[in-house]
Scaffold this motif. Structure first.
Motif, short mmCIF file in Angstrom:
data_model
loop_
_atom_site.label_atom_id
_atom_site.label_comp_id
_atom_site.label_asym_id
_atom_site.label_seq_id
_atom_site.Cartn_x
_atom_site.Cartn_y
_atom_site.Cartn_z
N LEU A 97 3.58 -7.03 -8.93
CA LEU A 97 3.57 -6.05 -7.85
C LEU A 97 2.29 -5.23 -7.93
O LEU A 97 2.08 -4.48 -8.88
CB LEU A 97 4.79 -5.14 -7.96
N ILE A 98 1.43 -5.41 -6.94
CA ILE A 98 0.15 -4.69 -6.91
C ILE A 98 0.28 -3.62 -5.84
O ILE A 98 0.52 -3.91 -4.67
CB ILE A 98 -1.01 -5.66 -6.60
N THR A 99 0.13 -2.35 -6.25
CA THR A 99 0.42 -1.26 -5.31
C THR A 99 -0.49 -0.07 -5.53
O THR A 99 -1.30 -0.05 -6.48
CB THR A 99 1.91 -0.85 -5.42
N GLY A 100 -0.37 0.93 -4.65
CA GLY A 100 -1.19 2.13 -4.72
C GLY A 100 -1.99 2.31 -3.44
O GLY A 100 -1.52 1.99 -2.35
N SER A 101 -3.20 2.77 -3.59
CA SER A 101 -4.06 3.08 -2.44
C SER A 101 -4.23 1.87 -1.52
O SER A 101 -4.46 0.75 -1.97
CB SER A 101 -5.43 3.54 -2.93
N LEU A 102 -4.15 2.11 -0.21
CA LEU A 102 -4.41 1.04 0.75
C LEU A 102 -5.85 0.53 0.64
O LEU A 102 -6.11 -0.64 0.92
CB LEU A 102 -4.14 1.54 2.18
N TYR A 103 -6.76 1.39 0.23
CA TYR A 103 -8.14 0.95 0.03
C TYR A 103 -8.21 -0.05 -1.12
O TYR A 103 -8.95 -1.04 -1.06
CB TYR A 103 -9.05 2.15 -0.25
N PHE A 104 -7.44 0.18 -2.16
CA PHE A 104 -7.36 -0.75 -3.29
C PHE A 104 -6.70 -2.06 -2.85
O PHE A 104 -7.20 -3.15 -3.15
CB PHE A 104 -6.57 -0.11 -4.44
N ILE A 105 -5.60 -1.95 -2.12
CA ILE A 105 -4.89 -3.14 -1.65
C ILE A 105 -5.82 -3.99 -0.77
O ILE A 105 -5.80 -5.23 -0.84
CB ILE A 105 -3.62 -2.74 -0.86
N SER A 106 -6.64 -3.34 0.03
CA SER A 106 -7.61 -4.07 0.86
C SER A 106 -8.56 -4.90 0.00
O SER A 106 -8.82 -6.07 0.29
CB SER A 106 -8.40 -3.07 1.72
N GLU A 107 -9.06 -4.29 -1.09
CA GLU A 107 -9.96 -5.01 -2.00
C GLU A 107 -9.26 -6.19 -2.66
O GLU A 107 -9.81 -7.30 -2.74
CB GLU A 107 -10.49 -4.05 -3.08
N VAL A 108 -8.05 -5.95 -3.14
CA VAL A 108 -7.29 -7.01 -3.82
C VAL A 108 -6.99 -8.15 -2.85
O VAL A 108 -7.14 -9.33 -3.19
CB VAL A 108 -5.97 -6.45 -4.40
N ARG A 109 -6.59 -7.80 -1.67
CA ARG A 109 -6.21 -8.81 -0.68
C ARG A 109 -7.38 -9.72 -0.33
O ARG A 109 -7.24 -10.94 -0.24
CB ARG A 109 -5.67 -8.11 0.58
N GLY B 207 0.82 -1.22 0.00
CA GLY B 207 0.00 0.00 0.00
C GLY B 207 0.84 1.26 0.00
O GLY B 207 0.73 2.09 0.90
N ALA B 208 1.68 1.41 -1.03
CA ALA B 208 2.50 2.62 -1.16
C ALA B 208 1.63 3.69 -1.82
O ALA B 208 1.40 3.65 -3.02
CB ALA B 208 3.74 2.32 -2.01
N HIS B 209 1.17 4.65 -1.02
CA HIS B 209 0.12 5.56 -1.50
C HIS B 209 0.56 7.02 -1.57
O HIS B 209 -0.26 7.92 -1.68
CB HIS B 209 -1.12 5.43 -0.60
N ASN B 210 1.89 7.24 -1.52
CA ASN B 210 2.41 8.59 -1.76
C ASN B 210 3.82 8.46 -2.33
O ASN B 210 4.34 7.35 -2.48
CB ASN B 210 2.37 9.45 -0.49
N GLU B 211 4.44 9.59 -2.64
CA GLU B 211 5.74 9.53 -3.32
C GLU B 211 6.80 8.83 -2.48
O GLU B 211 7.55 7.98 -2.99
CB GLU B 211 6.21 10.95 -3.67
N ALA B 212 6.89 9.16 -1.20
CA ALA B 212 7.91 8.54 -0.35
C ALA B 212 7.68 7.04 -0.24
O ALA B 212 8.63 6.25 -0.22
CB ALA B 212 7.90 9.19 1.03
#
Length: 431
Positions: free
Chosen positions: A414-426, A316-321
């Motif tokens: 590698l599935i990444t981006g919003s933690l809300y998206f990761i929650s759905e995928v998981r 859930g990498a959801h910002n630049e850092a």
């Protein structure tokens, strides 16, 4: 009055209509009405841009290894709503959620009629948590994660034993400010008079603000890289290994499961916080509790390997850092893999910079969207990419299924981006 769990969660989520309303007046009003449960909660307050959840996981695991009962308050949830309020990693029950809503709902209705207006979703959940841990189920310690910023965040009603600011980088700039010193000023708002602060902040612009605030409030500061230091870090098959020197102890060959230099930083911050609990508040934490706690700590959706064959990682990498740390971790642990990225994000993120970093890592990159109010359209994301093998899909479930059939042993999904998206995928992959 709510009768079922479904009604309770629906009522809570219904508060989203009020958006975000920074400020502590509504929380102060509710705490007064509830008899100030926040004053009975022994807490560690954990803020920062990235790494809050992982730091909570490391510190909880250390404290549990030492035999303490540990409450946590985290967001967002990954598997079920209840996990936002947990004890020793176990979410509270559906019935407890119902009972808490029955306490808070009448107050929310009453507050709506005042000059302050009705409480937001996050304020309601924070009030539920403080009532639960302050009145219904008091714990040895509660680890409370800041929701957004710090200064005006609803969790800032507490007076903790230790404060933590993991780091400061660009995120939520539409709310927190568009310079690092502005963002740092919001994060520094959780620093309390005389309460020690542990931090991994290293950007000079942000550190100056943190240091000045801490000095004004006479808060002794322990800064990673200065007051406590990591050495001998190396990637392992299981995660990371490192040594740590603090002002009070030296630890050799500590191990963690979560890969990445950023996770070593989070773990070091958690150890420093545990030491302050030991020295300042008589928590009985031994070196073996530190080592065992770190070795067993896990946090879903953070560089989580959900399949070995084919190799699939969720993060859930959801910002630049976060994306920058993710890219570095993939390169360190899987330098020989061809990486197929699936990415979805929210519109209020620095999308162009995030996608540029992923473009440099990916063999192929596919953009998608998901059912969430602020989710960016897949085409919007793809327009920001210059990758020669970029694609768009409206059916990420089908895409994952097809890609799994095609992948070889030298490839990584590698599935990444919003933690809300990761929650759905998981949830989908776990099924």
């Amino acid at each position: 009055m709510v009768r079922t769990y479904e009604e309770a969660v629906s009522w809570i989520h219904g508060r989203l209509r009020l958006g975000m309303k920074p400020g502590l007046k509504r929380m102060e009003w509710m705490m007064e009405k509830l008899g100030h449960p926040e004053r009975r909660v022994r807490a560690v307050h954990i803020g920062g841009t990235n790494g809050k959840g992982s730091t909570v996981a490391y510190l909880r695991s250390i404290l549990q290894a030492a035999g303490y009962s540990v409450g946590t308050f985290t967001s967002p949830y990954v598997e079920q709503f209840n996990e936002r309020i947990s004890i020793n990693g176990e979410p509270i029950s559906d019935q407890e959620i119902v009972e808490l809503v029955r306490v808070i709902q009448p107050l929310a209705d009453e507050l709506e009629q005042t000059e302050f207006g009705g409480p937001t979703e996050f304020e309601v959940i924070t009030a539920m948590m403080l009532y639960y841990f302050g009145k219904q189920n008091i714990q040895d310690i509660v680890l409370i994660e800041v929701g957004l910023g710090g200064r005006l965040d609803s969790t800032n009603i507490i007076y903790p034993l230790v404060s933590v600011i993991t780091n400061v980088s660009y995120d939520h700039m539409n709310i927190l400010g568009d310079t690092l010193d502005q963002i740092a000023a919001e994060k520094a708002g959780i620093i309390k008079s005389g309460i020690p602060l542990v931090t991994a902040v290293n950007e000079p612009e942000a550190w100056d603000v943190i240091a000045k605030t801490a000095a004004e409030r006479k808060a002794k500061t322990y800064r990673l890289g200065v007051d406590f230091t990591v050495s001998d870090r190396q990637a392992t098959v299981e995660g990371e290994q490192f040594s740590l020197v603090t002002p009070f102890a030296e630890y050799r060959d500590l191990r963690i499961q979560m890969p990445g230099a950023h996770q070593v930083e989070n773990a070091a911050v958690a150890v420093m916080a545990a030491e302050l609990l030991r020295l300042g508040y008589s928590f009985l934490i031994d070196p073996e509790h530190i080592a065992d706690g770190l070795a067993t700590a896990a946090w879903p959706g953070r560089f989580e390997r959900v399949s070995d064959s084919p190799l699939i990682i969720l993060d859930g990498a959801h910002n630049e850092a976060g994306i920058r740390s993710l890219v570095e971790t993939v390169r360190a642990h899987y330098p020989d893999k061809r990486v197929h990225v699936l990415f979805a994000a929210l519109t209020d993120k620095p999308l162009e910079r995030m996608i540029q970093l992923l473009d440099e890592l990916a063999h192929t990159i596919t953009f998608t969207t998901f059912d969430f109010p602020r989710a960016a359209a897949a085409e919007q994301l793809a327009d920001l990419s210059s990758h020669p093998q970029k694609a768009v899909t409206g059916d990420w479930i089908g895409w994952i299924g097809e890609k799994k059939k095609q992948m070889g042993s030298d490839e990584l999904m590698l599935i990444t981006g919003s933690l809300y998206f990761i929650s759905e995928v998981r949830k989908r992959l776990k099924k």
